[in-house]
Design an enzyme around this catalytic site. Structure first.
Site, PDB file in Angstrom:
ATOM      1  N   CYS A   1       0.822  -1.184   0.041  1.00 39.68           N
ATOM      2  CA  CYS A   1      -0.023   0.110  -0.147  1.00 39.68           C
ATOM      3  C   CYS A   1       0.850   1.138   0.101  1.00 39.68           C
ATOM      4  O   CYS A   1       1.349   1.868   1.208  1.00 39.68           O
ATOM      5  CB  CYS A   1      -1.063  -0.089   1.254  1.00 39.68           C
ATOM      6  SG  CYS A   1      -2.192   1.267   1.404  1.00 39.68           S
TER       7      CYS A   1
ATOM      8  N   CYS B   1      -0.753   4.084   2.005  1.00 43.34           N
ATOM      9  CA  CYS B   1      -0.623   3.935   3.406  1.00 43.34           C
ATOM     10  C   CYS B   1       0.943   4.316   3.881  1.00 43.34           C
ATOM     11  O   CYS B   1       1.229   4.717   5.021  1.00 43.34           O
ATOM     12  CB  CYS B   1      -0.969   2.471   3.838  1.00 43.34           C
ATOM     13  SG  CYS B   1      -2.621   2.036   3.520  1.00 43.34           S
ATOM     14  N   ASP B   2       1.861   3.515   3.384  1.00 40.69           N
ATOM     15  CA  ASP B   2       3.230   3.670   3.954  1.00 40.69           C
ATOM     16  C   ASP B   2       4.394   4.380   2.933  1.00 40.69           C
ATOM     17  O   ASP B   2       5.311   4.635   3.329  1.00 40.69           O
ATOM     18  CB  ASP B   2       3.759   1.971   3.885  1.00 40.69           C
ATOM     19  CG  ASP B   2       2.808   1.037   4.582  1.00 40.69           C
ATOM     20  OD1 ASP B   2       2.388   1.854   5.638  1.00 40.69           O
ATOM     21  OD2 ASP B   2       2.973   0.009   4.096  1.00 40.69           O
TER      22      ASP B   2
END
Length: 378
Positions: free
Chosen positions: A192, A195-196
């Site tokens: 992701c 997300c990261d």
């Protein structure tokens, strides 16, 4: 967090959940049975067929354990609908709590300015769900029957009959498996980018994205905000992505494509540090080369957890539950879907939580329509 650290964490949680599940099963049976009278066995009931599963009755049943499921449970419980939630037991090979339990720091969920560990966030969500009276069953749903009312939800040991059901089983990011993939998961390897991608370990460093579809193009472009260079690794000599998405990626000066190649191995620094590079195999020549990267992102799609539905709800071509635009209503009236199981665009914890709220409100309005809330205070 290393693979072994995550394994120890899951095992610790499993021991606590085992005791909790035993107590919860007894409490659930007593609580639900005292509130809802189960219908007497009939010739078509599981009891008549020699099935030893216990049958309980509730107004609303929620299937799932991520942000969508718990948000739905919190809203339903506060509305005094006495929800029953199946959180699963290593469903889809993931601990109760969903994909967030496989991540380390979550920095884009509101309310946590210093960030919070994924499994800790889900533990808090679960505690809030229980606090407001939701009955949580640590069992995995194996099948459902949405052909008649009340709807029936089955696990290996329990049957729950409900007037409304919220499906919030999520979608699992597809991963690749090669030497180093597990050991370096969440230590440079992720699925992701949103997300990261902004994590400090990726800033101003080379990053690689695996894939050839629209998701890969989008994630590669996104990661150019943070990485010094972004490599798209693709095992073919053409992309399957749409022309416009290809054009955006190929015209970005920070993106370089490595064609006809697949990851053969990932490795970290000699001192056991995070990802420092990958070995690539050219599938045409068989040659092995090395590429120094600090990040490796899989962008090869997601697998929605819908197989247990056995096509009783309308699904799209990728297997996601289809909902009526602007609502969480599925193709069967009284069945609602929330979170990543019906969202293949955003796939974020906060959007999943929002749709869980929508599903609970939609279900409450539906129950009001059918008069299922009569005597809810007794």
């Amino acid at each position: 967090m290393s693979f072994f650290a995550r394994l120890v964490s899951i095992l610790k949680k499993s021991r606590s959940f085992s005791a909790a599940a035993t107590a919860a099963a007894t409490t659930t049976a007593a609580s639900i049975s005292s509130t809802y009278a189960a219908p007497p066995p009939s010739s078509s009931s599981s009891s008549a067929m020699g099935d030893t599963r216990k049958t309980f009755r509730t107004r609303i049943c929620i299937i799932g354990s991520g942000p969508a499921a718990h948000t739905a449970a919190i809203y339903a419980a506060r509305a005094e609908l006495k929800p029953v939630l199946f959180e699963g037991w290593m469903a889809n090979d993931i601990a109760a709590g969903g994909q967030l339990t496989t991540t380390t720091d979550v920095e884009n969920f509101p309310g946590f300015p210093e960030g919070i560990l994924g499994f800790e966030l889900m533990d808090r969500c679960r505690a809030q769900t229980v606090r407001f009276g939701t009955e949580v069953l640590s069992e995995t749903v194996t099948s459902v029957d949405f052909s008649s009312r009340p709807f029936r939800v089955f696990s290996s040991s329990t049957v729950v009959e409900a007037d409304a059901v919220i499906v919030a089983t999520g979608a699992v990011a597809r991963r690749l498996y090669f030497p180093g993939a597990d050991e370096l998961w969440n230590r440079g390897i992720s699925a992701c980018a949103v997300c990261d991608g902004a994590a400090p370990i990726f800033r101003n460093r080379p990053i690689a994205v695996v894939g050839g579809g629209d998701s890969a193009m989008e994630e590669a472009n996104f990661l150019t905000k943070y990485g010094s260079r972004v490599y798209i690794l693709h095992r073919r000599d053409t992309f399957r992505a749409s022309k416009i998405m290809q054009a955006r990626a190929l015209s970005n000066p920070k993106i370089e494509v490595v064609w006809n190649s697949e990851v053969a191995e990932a490795y970290g620094a000699k001192d056991g540090g995070p990802l420092s590079g990958v070995k690539l195999k050219n599938i045409v020549t068989g040659d092995i080369t090395e590429l120094a990267v600090s990040g490796l992102f899989f962008a090869i799609g997601h697998e929605p957890a819908t197989k247990f539905l056995e096509k009783q709800l309308e699904l799209d071509s990728d297997g996601y539950v289809v909902t009526k635009p602007g609502t969480t209503q599925t193709s069967v009236k009284g069945i609602f879907a929330a979170g990543d199981v019906q969202d293949k665009k955003y796939r974020q914890a906060v959007t999943a939580a929002g749709s869980g709220c929508m599903a609970a409100l939609d279900a409450e309005h539906y129950l009001q329509e059918i008069g299922a809330q009569e005597g809810k205070a007794d």
